[in-house]
Design a protein around this motif. Structure first.
Motif, mmCIF file in Angstrom:
data_model
loop_
_atom_site.group_PDB
_atom_site.id
_atom_site.type_symbol
_atom_site.label_atom_id
_atom_site.label_comp_id
_atom_site.label_asym_id
_atom_site.label_seq_id
_atom_site.Cartn_x
_atom_site.Cartn_y
_atom_site.Cartn_z
ATOM 1 N N THR A 188 8.985 -11.305 -8.364
ATOM 2 C CA THR A 188 10.309 -11.110 -7.537
ATOM 3 C C THR A 188 10.964 -9.763 -8.059
ATOM 4 O O THR A 188 11.423 -9.060 -7.093
ATOM 5 C CB THR A 188 11.074 -12.138 -7.130
ATOM 6 O OG1 THR A 188 11.578 -13.038 -8.429
ATOM 7 C CG2 THR A 188 10.642 -13.320 -6.038
ATOM 8 N N ALA A 189 11.128 -9.620 -9.316
ATOM 9 C CA ALA A 189 11.821 -8.386 -9.731
ATOM 10 C C ALA A 189 11.061 -7.395 -9.891
ATOM 11 O O ALA A 189 11.245 -6.349 -9.801
ATOM 12 C CB ALA A 189 12.119 -8.917 -11.025
ATOM 13 N N LEU A 190 9.587 -7.598 -10.023
ATOM 14 C CA LEU A 190 8.590 -6.430 -10.085
ATOM 15 C C LEU A 190 8.150 -5.762 -9.030
ATOM 16 O O LEU A 190 7.972 -4.546 -8.964
ATOM 17 C CB LEU A 190 7.313 -6.905 -10.849
ATOM 18 C CG LEU A 190 6.434 -5.779 -11.213
ATOM 19 C CD1 LEU A 190 6.942 -4.793 -12.297
ATOM 20 C CD2 LEU A 190 5.243 -6.436 -12.198
ATOM 21 N N THR A 191 7.986 -6.617 -7.817
ATOM 22 C CA THR A 191 7.567 -6.043 -6.527
ATOM 23 C C THR A 191 8.574 -4.915 -6.003
ATOM 24 O O THR A 191 8.019 -3.769 -5.649
ATOM 25 C CB THR A 191 7.647 -7.506 -5.280
ATOM 26 O OG1 THR A 191 6.774 -8.179 -6.160
ATOM 27 C CG2 THR A 191 7.221 -6.837 -4.108
ATOM 28 N N PRO A 192 9.914 -5.251 -6.071
ATOM 29 C CA PRO A 192 10.538 -3.781 -5.593
ATOM 30 C C PRO A 192 10.310 -2.724 -6.310
ATOM 31 O O PRO A 192 10.539 -1.505 -6.023
ATOM 32 C CB PRO A 192 12.099 -4.401 -5.629
ATOM 33 C CG PRO A 192 12.113 -5.601 -5.908
ATOM 34 C CD PRO A 192 10.887 -6.187 -6.519
ATOM 35 N N VAL A 193 10.098 -2.809 -7.594
ATOM 36 C CA VAL A 193 9.942 -1.613 -8.556
ATOM 37 C C VAL A 193 8.642 -0.913 -8.095
ATOM 38 O O VAL A 193 8.490 0.372 -8.014
ATOM 39 C CB VAL A 193 9.808 -2.300 -10.110
ATOM 40 C CG1 VAL A 193 9.433 -0.748 -10.907
ATOM 41 C CG2 VAL A 193 10.880 -2.970 -10.469
ATOM 42 N N PHE A 194 7.499 -1.783 -7.585
ATOM 43 C CA PHE A 194 6.273 -1.107 -7.340
ATOM 44 C C PHE A 194 6.637 -0.475 -6.035
ATOM 45 O O PHE A 194 6.044 0.667 -5.602
ATOM 46 C CB PHE A 194 5.340 -2.114 -7.127
ATOM 47 C CG PHE A 194 4.149 -2.099 -8.081
ATOM 48 C CD1 PHE A 194 3.132 -1.232 -8.345
ATOM 49 C CD2 PHE A 194 4.385 -3.227 -9.223
ATOM 50 C CE1 PHE A 194 2.456 -1.208 -9.512
ATOM 51 C CE2 PHE A 194 3.515 -3.303 -10.213
ATOM 52 C CZ PHE A 194 2.541 -2.559 -10.478
ATOM 53 N N LYS A 195 7.128 -1.315 -4.980
ATOM 54 C CA LYS A 195 7.489 -0.735 -3.549
ATOM 55 C C LYS A 195 8.170 0.663 -3.720
ATOM 56 O O LYS A 195 7.787 1.661 -3.070
ATOM 57 C CB LYS A 195 8.221 -1.633 -2.827
ATOM 58 C CG LYS A 195 7.255 -2.494 -2.028
ATOM 59 C CD LYS A 195 8.104 -3.744 -1.453
ATOM 60 C CE LYS A 195 8.829 -3.623 -0.533
ATOM 61 N NZ LYS A 195 9.662 -4.948 -0.329
ATOM 62 N N ASP A 196 9.081 0.778 -4.533
ATOM 63 C CA ASP A 196 10.047 2.167 -4.751
ATOM 64 C C ASP A 196 9.194 3.061 -5.132
ATOM 65 O O ASP A 196 9.159 4.437 -4.497
ATOM 66 C CB ASP A 196 10.764 1.704 -5.687
ATOM 67 C CG ASP A 196 11.900 2.675 -5.791
ATOM 68 O OD1 ASP A 196 12.531 3.155 -4.762
ATOM 69 O OD2 ASP A 196 12.604 3.109 -6.709
ATOM 70 N N ALA A 197 8.188 2.799 -6.206
ATOM 71 C CA ALA A 197 7.591 3.768 -6.830
ATOM 72 C C ALA A 197 6.287 4.179 -5.687
ATOM 73 O O ALA A 197 5.957 5.314 -5.739
ATOM 74 C CB ALA A 197 6.733 3.309 -8.058
ATOM 75 N N ILE A 198 5.832 3.317 -5.021
ATOM 76 C CA ILE A 198 4.876 3.797 -3.823
ATOM 77 C C ILE A 198 5.365 4.627 -2.895
ATOM 78 O O ILE A 198 4.781 5.688 -2.698
ATOM 79 C CB ILE A 198 4.255 2.374 -3.070
ATOM 80 C CG1 ILE A 198 3.393 1.545 -4.233
ATOM 81 C CG2 ILE A 198 3.401 2.866 -2.178
ATOM 82 C CD1 ILE A 198 3.078 0.145 -3.891
ATOM 83 N N GLN A 199 6.520 4.534 -2.678
ATOM 84 C CA GLN A 199 7.574 5.283 -1.353
ATOM 85 C C GLN A 199 7.516 6.787 -1.959
ATOM 86 O O GLN A 199 7.189 7.758 -1.558
ATOM 87 C CB GLN A 199 8.434 4.688 -1.003
ATOM 88 C CG GLN A 199 8.198 3.889 0.233
ATOM 89 C CD GLN A 199 9.185 2.622 0.393
ATOM 90 O OE1 GLN A 199 10.091 2.525 -0.508
ATOM 91 N NE2 GLN A 199 9.037 1.844 1.225
ATOM 92 N N LYS A 200 7.850 6.513 -3.346
ATOM 93 C CA LYS A 200 8.213 8.172 -4.019
ATOM 94 C C LYS A 200 6.834 8.702 -4.264
ATOM 95 O O LYS A 200 6.856 10.061 -3.991
ATOM 96 C CB LYS A 200 8.999 7.897 -5.210
ATOM 97 C CG LYS A 200 10.257 7.598 -4.990
ATOM 98 C CD LYS A 200 11.269 7.729 -6.438
ATOM 99 C CE LYS A 200 12.605 7.208 -6.119
ATOM 100 N NZ LYS A 200 13.108 6.423 -7.203
ATOM 101 N N LYS A 201 5.700 8.038 -4.327
ATOM 102 C CA LYS A 201 4.595 8.958 -5.093
ATOM 103 C C LYS A 201 3.735 9.302 -3.534
ATOM 104 O O LYS A 201 2.846 9.749 -3.636
ATOM 105 C CB LYS A 201 3.814 8.072 -5.794
ATOM 106 C CG LYS A 201 4.537 7.954 -7.179
ATOM 107 C CD LYS A 201 4.721 9.103 -8.158
ATOM 108 C CE LYS A 201 5.293 8.760 -9.512
ATOM 109 N NZ LYS A 201 5.423 9.665 -10.308
ATOM 110 N N GLY A 202 4.229 8.649 -2.333
ATOM 111 C CA GLY A 202 3.500 9.055 -1.404
ATOM 112 C C GLY A 202 2.305 8.322 -0.808
ATOM 113 O O GLY A 202 1.506 8.430 0.008
#
Lengths: 389, 295
Positions: A188-202
């Motif tokens: 549950t802590a890692l998922t937001p990190v991934f989501k954030d990165a995916i949005q930033k990288k397009g």
């Protein structure tokens, strides 16, 4: 009459047991309490659900201490490690950390592999001004506890953007599905990190789904995944569920790769997943036995000779943590936590067996490179090494 | 007072003493429900987590005084105690145990998905306001109130429900009211202990309040003796200290811990002090002689 007698015996037996334990306990500290040793406390679980992280970690720490002592110790003093089992429970780790500090008088504690438990111990260490050096806490809010708190591990917040960049730009996977394990704190802590990165990288998130640890049937999730037509699946949980999800995907003829964090780094991944995970599951971590640097190769050989198995990320990071502590103490010419922690914070480009480590201004470690691993012929093998920006 | 004690007592031992204090509050709560009234509750950790999370969230997001925070946590738990107490009117024994296990699981899963509670990651950074003097004071008040209650008319009525519910009803004991009361009081103490625990541990997560925690507290009550206050206190002290002392035998400590429980239960099936109670100590002696004559 009979019951009365046996009851008396029972009470006597229990008394004897307790008294002998008390006696054994009070004798122990005095015998090891000599001033010319430097003590380090091990934090980690040797039993329970997270023991698979703690056991290799303990071996790594033991090896580092033995090597240092063989070279004559630090500042002319021998190192002594104390290894208690915290069972992965926060009440236990709090007791153990307090015991290390007040009874055993350690100068530093190494551990814990889990973020939540590290926070409990860090709070106690900070209050008592003892250094705590975690070899595995990847989550947020750890070093913020205070200036005696350090960690030597690849942070999710640093690794994930590089990994997502690799997924999108090297592999061309743009439509991404994410599955989270809801009862798993790491996930549950890692998922937001991934989501954030995916949005930033397009990239785009094609599907968000959830499972629970210890689930065994993933038919519904995989069917949804099939309909979402994602290029790649990001799974943030642990290796058992990852293997089962991939098995189900294979059953439904879904050809998709899975990306995950070091939670997937378990020896059982290949055993549980079989051919379903071969070259399909790719995860990042800070350590790989493939294509090692000279330091790492030496470490791997020594570890194999001693324990008869390959080291994993935790053994390497605990080994490095002890070595870095030793270096800081030697540089500071003191084993006083108040003095050597300043040296520790200055660490720059330390060539450890788990990659090079630098502490940034906020005492967060910057480790490079990130290793991407997969399963090949039943063993872990390196896919790519990417550097952290 | 706390400054003086931290100077005098080693922090490690002080920590164990404080944990014993918190466990006594928790176990006395369960003792009221299971020990005294005989309503088998295996979901005490559920009440504990309600108290712990309520207190933790309140002290993280508001500036309320610690006492208010603790009482709010305990009241939240008591409210759910009443809700769980109502089905207990129809159920008993194993069936009630299943309901309480289910309740504790619901609470745990709720906190796993509760945004304010940090989900599975848990809550860290709870201000550490639990000190020795606070725990000691609350513990003494709880013990005193427990003794007063059990010596009162109501306390005897609670015991009578455990011994024989139909007979108690026939004697004019309002069993409905008392059973709900005992659940509410047990849950209140569970929530109170949970609040103290959260504030002492600095970090809580839903995983800590699982089924095993309920069993651990139940162990303390059963080991010490169901329904006996000194027994429960003794059980708490033994079961809290034993795992710490057993660190000497390192890898085998869980084995020793289990063996100790088995030995104790074989030789003292009613718990250490379960059959030693002041109110019936006199009546017991002639009873035994009567039995001997019959055989």
């Amino acid at each position: 009459m009979q019951t009365k007698k046996s009851a008396k015996w029972a009470i006597i037996m229990i008394m004897v047991m307790l008294v002998s334990l008390v006696a054994g306990c009070s004798n122990k500290p005095t015998s090891t309490n000599t001033p010319d040793v430097i003590k380090l406390g091990f934090l980690g679980a040797k039993t329970g659900s997270v023991a698979n992280y703690g056991l290799p970690a303990e071996k790594g720490m033991k090896m580092a201490i033995e090597e240092l002592n063989a070279k004559g110790g630090i500042l002319g003093k021998n190192l002594v490690g104390i290894y208690e089992d915290n069972k992965g429970e926060s009440a236990d780790i709090a007791n153990i950390a307090t015991k290390y500090i007040t009874v055993d008088k350690v100068v530093a504690m190494v551990g814990d592999p889990c973020t939540g438990l590290t926070k409990v111990a860090a709070e106690i260490a900070q209050k008592n001004q003892v250094v705590i050096f975690s070899g595995g806490a990847t989550g947020t809010g750890v070093v913020e506890i205070g200036d005696y708190v350090f960690r030597n591990t690849l942070l999710d917040s640093m690794a994930v953007p590089s990994v997502v960049d690799w997924m999108i730009n090297t592999k061309g996977w743009k439509k991404i599905a994410i599955i989270t394990s809801l009862n798993n704190g790491y996930s549950t802590a890692l998922t937001p990190v991934f989501k954030d990165a995916i949005q930033k990288k397009g990239g785009t998130i094609a599907l968000e789904d959830s499972i629970n640890d210890k689930d065994t049937d993933f038919t519904a999730q995989v069917t949804k995944l099939k309909n979402a037509q994602a290029d790649v699946l990001v799974f943030t949980g642990y290796y058992q569920e990852a293997a089962l999800i991939m098995n189900e995907a294979k059953k439904q003829n879904l050809n998709i790769s899975m990306i995950g964090g070091d939670g997937l780094y378990g020896q059982d991944l290949a055993k549980l997943g079989g051919t379903a995970v071969e070259e399909k599951v790719i995860f990042y971590c800070g350590f790989s036995t493939d294509k090692p640097t000279p330091e790492t190769a030496k470490f791997i050989d020594a570890y194999k000779a001693k324990f008869g198995e390959n080291p994993d990320m935790f053994s390497a990071q605990y080994y490095d943590a002890v070595m870095i502590l030793a270096k800081a103490m030697t540089d500071a010419k003191s084993a006083d936590p108040k003095l050597f922690r300043a040296e520790l914070a200055k660490l720059k480009d330390y060539p450890g067996v788990s990659g090079s480590t630098t502490f940034g201004a906020n005492r967060e470690p910057i480790k490079s490179p990130v290793c991407l691993l997969t399963v090949k012929n039943g063993a872990f093998s390196l896919v790519d090494k990417i550097s952290v920006k | 007072m706390d400054a003086f004690i931290t100077q005098q007592i080693d922090a490690y031992y002080l920590r164990i003493i404080i944990i014993i204090g918190i466990n006594i509050i928790l176990a006395l709560g369960l003792n009221l429900t299971t020990g005294v009234t005989g309503q088998l509750s295996m979901g005490h950790a559920g009440f504990m987590s309600l108290g712990a999370y309520t207190a933790a969230i309140l002290s993280l997001h508001t500036t309320l005084p610690f006492v208010v925070v603790l009482i709010a946590g305990a009241m939240a738990a008591a409210l759910f105690g009443i809700i769980i107490g109502i089905p207990s009117l129809r159920l008993e024994g194993d069936y009630l145990a299943i309901v309480t296990i289910g309740f504790a699981e619901i609470v745990r899963v709720f906190f796993l998905n509760f945004e304010l509670g940090g989900k599975a990651v848990g809550l860290a950074g709870i201000p550490q306001q639990t000190t020795f003097s606070i725990v000691f004071l609350i513990m003494m008040v709880v013990i005193f109130l427990n003794i007063t209650l059990l010596n009162s008319h109501t306390g005897k009525a609670l015991y009578s429900i455990r011994e024989n519910e139909i007979a108690a009803q026939a004697c004019g004991v309002n069993t409905t009211q008392l059973k709900i009361l005992c659940f509410a009081m047990g849950a209140f103490l569970g929530g109170l202990g949970g609040g103290l625990y959260a504030s002492y541990m600095y970090y809580i997560s839903p995983g800590e309040f699982g089924f095993m925690k309920s069993i651990e507290i139940l162990n303390m009550v059963v080991l010490g003796g169901m329904g006996s206050i000194p027994g429960t206190i003794l059980g708490v002290i033994i079961l809290t200290i034993a795992p710490e002392f057993l660190r000497v035998v390192a890898d085998y400590r869980l084995l020793f811990y289990g063996a100790m429980l088995v030995i104790l239960m074989i030789f003292r099936p009613n718990g250490l002090m379960g059959d030693i109670r002041w109110y019936d100590i006199k009546k017991r002696l002639p009873k035994k002689e009567v039995k001997k004559c019959q055989s």
